[in-house]
Design a protein around this motif. Structure first.
Motif, short mmCIF file in Angstrom:
data_model
loop_
_atom_site.label_atom_id
_atom_site.label_comp_id
_atom_site.label_asym_id
_atom_site.label_seq_id
_atom_site.Cartn_x
_atom_site.Cartn_y
_atom_site.Cartn_z
N THR A 1 1.11 11.06 3.97
CA THR A 1 0.46 10.43 2.82
C THR A 1 -0.91 9.90 3.20
OG1 THR A 1 1.39 8.24 3.30
CG2 THR A 1 2.74 9.71 1.95
N LYS A 2 -1.71 9.53 2.20
CA LYS A 2 -3.05 8.99 2.48
C LYS A 2 -2.96 7.70 3.30
CE LYS A 2 -5.25 10.93 -1.65
NZ LYS A 2 -5.91 10.63 -2.96
N VAL A 3 -2.07 6.83 2.90
CA VAL A 3 -1.88 5.59 3.65
C VAL A 3 -1.29 5.90 5.02
CG1 VAL A 3 -0.58 3.41 3.75
CG2 VAL A 3 -1.63 4.13 1.61
N THR B 1 5.26 7.04 6.67
CA THR B 1 3.92 7.63 6.64
C THR B 1 3.91 9.03 6.03
OG1 THR B 1 4.19 8.57 8.86
CG2 THR B 1 3.22 6.35 8.72
N ALA C 1 0.83 -1.21 0.00
CA ALA C 1 0.00 0.00 0.00
C ALA C 1 0.87 1.26 0.00
CB ALA C 1 -0.93 -0.01 1.21
N ILE C 2 1.92 1.24 0.79
CA ILE C 2 2.83 2.39 0.84
C ILE C 2 3.52 2.59 -0.50
CG2 ILE C 2 4.98 3.28 1.88
CD1 ILE C 2 4.14 1.81 4.46
N PHE D 1 2.57 1.65 -3.51
CA PHE D 1 1.67 2.08 -4.59
C PHE D 1 1.10 3.48 -4.35
CE2 PHE D 1 1.03 -2.63 -5.34
CZ PHE D 1 1.73 -2.64 -6.54
N ASN D 2 1.10 3.93 -3.10
CA ASN D 2 0.48 5.21 -2.76
C ASN D 2 1.40 6.42 -2.95
OD1 ASN D 2 -0.12 7.15 0.05
ND2 ASN D 2 -1.70 6.92 -1.52
N SER D 3 2.70 6.23 -2.77
CA SER D 3 3.62 7.37 -2.87
C SER D 3 5.02 6.93 -3.24
CB SER D 3 3.67 8.12 -1.53
OG SER D 3 4.19 7.29 -0.51
#
Length: 197
Positions: A87-89, A64, A34-35, A37-39
């Motif tokens: 970040t969102k996550v 984070t 998740a991290i 793919f998120n940033s």
């Protein structure tokens, strides 16, 4: 008796961290993906921290915030979950304290304990040499993933006030106190109070 409690504490740390890593490995993998793919940036965040007797070690967390967040905006200070460096996550991980899970590796390696005073940054709010003799007693034990100040005041008081609680823990710790701290940690995470102070 204290020596026996310290021995039991280390056995619990080894077994608990190893078991935690094994049982939580699917969750750790999901968070890592998740991290990623998120940033942009690494999955993990490492930072120098002060450990037992002022020894510096690298703490391990899930990242984070954006890369180099310490050099952007308000630096080391994070006052709200709306900080645009998070970040969102990262917001989810911070709210649930899941960003702390990689510290199980620090516990397994002997740099940290599951329960103990939280390890500060070597130069903030004080350098090790700047703590007085009383305050330095918080470093008589290994730092923890969770501790007395985390389950009572979290980020709602000053660092100096947290030190008093840390020393209270150092002076009175035993297996049953650690167990109570772990149970209270779950309650604090669920209530999500004083995350940012």
């Amino acid at each position: 008796m204290r020596r026996l409690n310290l021995f039991i504490k280390r056995i619990v740390d080894i077994c608990g961290s190893l078991l935690g890593i094994i049982l939580l490995s699917p969750l750790l993998l999901i968070i890592a993906l998740a991290i990623k793919f998120n940033s942009n940036g690494p999955v993990f965040f490492t930072q120098d921290r002060l450990g037992k007797n002022g020894k510096v070690f690298k703490i391990l967390k899930f990242r984070t915030m954006v890369v180099n967040a310490e050099r952007i905006g308000s630096g080391l200070s994070i006052h709200t979950e709306n900080d645009n460096r998070i970040t969102k996550v990262g917001k989810i991980l911070r709210a649930t304290s899941l960003d702390e899970l990689p510290q199980l590796w620090n516990v397994l390696s002997g740099e940290m304990s599951i329960v103990g005073p939280r390890p500060p940054i070597p130069y903030h709010p004080y350098k090790y040499e700047e703590y007085n003799d009383f305050q330095r007693r918080r470093f008589d034990m290994k730092p923890g993933i969770t501790g007395l100040s985390q389950v009572t005041v979290r980020n709602s008081v000053t660092w100096d006030e947290k030190i008093v609680l840390d020393i209270e823990y150092v002076d009175s710790f035993n297996f049953w106190l650690d167990l109570r701290m772990l149970l209270k940690t779950i309650k604090v995470i669920i209530k999500r109070e004083n995350i940012y102070g």
